[in-house]
Design a protein around this motif. Sequence first.
Motif, PDB file in Angstrom:
ATOM      1  N   LEU A 120       0.827  -1.216   0.000  1.00 62.06           N
ATOM      2  CA  LEU A 120       0.000   0.000   0.000  1.00 62.06           C
ATOM      3  C   LEU A 120       0.857   1.260   0.000  1.00 62.06           C
ATOM      4  O   LEU A 120       0.586   2.212  -0.741  1.00 62.06           O
ATOM      5  CB  LEU A 120      -0.938   0.000   1.210  1.00 62.06           C
ATOM      6  N   ASN A 121       1.896   1.272   0.839  1.00 60.29           N
ATOM      7  CA  ASN A 121       2.749   2.457   0.931  1.00 60.29           C
ATOM      8  C   ASN A 121       3.559   2.703  -0.336  1.00 60.29           C
ATOM      9  O   ASN A 121       3.867   3.843  -0.666  1.00 60.29           O
ATOM     10  CB  ASN A 121       3.677   2.357   2.139  1.00 60.29           C
ATOM     11  N   ARG A 126      -2.786   9.529   3.480  1.00 63.68           N
ATOM     12  CA  ARG A 126      -2.839   8.410   4.428  1.00 63.68           C
ATOM     13  C   ARG A 126      -4.286   7.927   4.577  1.00 63.68           C
ATOM     14  O   ARG A 126      -4.549   6.730   4.679  1.00 63.68           O
ATOM     15  CB  ARG A 126      -2.283   8.853   5.775  1.00 63.68           C
ATOM     16  N   ALA A 127      -5.251   8.852   4.589  1.00 68.24           N
ATOM     17  CA  ALA A 127      -6.665   8.503   4.720  1.00 68.24           C
ATOM     18  C   ALA A 127      -7.131   7.639   3.548  1.00 68.24           C
ATOM     19  O   ALA A 127      -7.861   6.659   3.739  1.00 68.24           O
ATOM     20  CB  ALA A 127      -7.516   9.755   4.826  1.00 68.24           C
ATOM     21  N   LYS A 128      -6.692   7.989   2.356  1.00 66.53           N
ATOM     22  CA  LYS A 128      -7.094   7.211   1.177  1.00 66.53           C
ATOM     23  C   LYS A 128      -6.455   5.825   1.217  1.00 66.53           C
ATOM     24  O   LYS A 128      -7.099   4.829   0.880  1.00 66.53           O
ATOM     25  CB  LYS A 128      -6.704   7.952  -0.111  1.00 66.53           C
ATOM     26  N   ILE A 175      -8.307   2.171   1.162  1.00 67.64           N
ATOM     27  CA  ILE A 175      -7.915   1.071   0.273  1.00 67.64           C
ATOM     28  C   ILE A 175      -7.667  -0.187   1.110  1.00 67.64           C
ATOM     29  O   ILE A 175      -8.102  -1.283   0.763  1.00 67.64           O
ATOM     30  CB  ILE A 175      -6.669   1.434  -0.561  1.00 67.64           C
ATOM     31  N   LYS A 176      -6.996  -0.013   2.234  1.00 65.64           N
ATOM     32  CA  LYS A 176      -6.736  -1.151   3.122  1.00 65.64           C
ATOM     33  C   LYS A 176      -8.046  -1.772   3.607  1.00 65.64           C
ATOM     34  O   LYS A 176      -8.174  -3.000   3.679  1.00 65.64           O
ATOM     35  CB  LYS A 176      -5.890  -0.719   4.319  1.00 65.64           C
ATOM     36  N   SER A 177      -9.035  -0.955   3.941  1.00 64.36           N
ATOM     37  CA  SER A 177     -10.336  -1.480   4.358  1.00 64.36           C
ATOM     38  C   SER A 177     -10.959  -2.326   3.259  1.00 64.36           C
ATOM     39  O   SER A 177     -11.560  -3.367   3.525  1.00 64.36           O
ATOM     40  CB  SER A 177     -11.286  -0.338   4.735  1.00 64.36           C
TER      41      SER A 177
END
Length: 176
Positions: free
Chosen positions: A50-51, A59-61, A65-67
């Motif tokens: 992701l990073n 960071r919020a987006k 995406i992680k969710s």
Amino acid sequence: LVRRPKDSSEAYVAMVEENEIRVGLSYYERARIAMKSVEQGVYPDLKTALNTLFENVSRAKRSKIKSFTRLVATLDGALSFPAQIGERLGLELAKRLDEEPGLGERLRGRLAEAGPANAEEEQRILSAPAATPGAGKTPAPAKPKPEVARKGGVRVRYEPSKDRATLDGLDAVTHA
């Protein structure tokens, strides 16, 4: 512009950047790319994927995406229109999948049974309260809270659920 990535990580980043520019990936598609890159050994873990893949987003987006990776892990292959799942529905569904054991299997079954013909039908199935056990039932009444009153230095506490009253506050209060 011709790019010659040095390794598979750079190739994935280039692919994501190109697709973001051309088509604007959905949250589900972004999450799926991140998960597939980990499965294929391009990145050692989801956080690194992701990073790296989405280093230019907030960071919020990245958190959103992680969710969505929860949806991918649970429903990939069962969905016919995953790219159409909006941010709000996806985040709510990810939360429900974490909180409600067995929800993923129930949704997979309902999707297979219904065979939705379009994204709207599929989203109705995903968001339907009937997808949870006990849905449509009247919620249990809240337990009554103890009533507390003060009068003349004495505190009276009545607990209806235990059918008990407690008095305190004065030395003169004695047990009977």
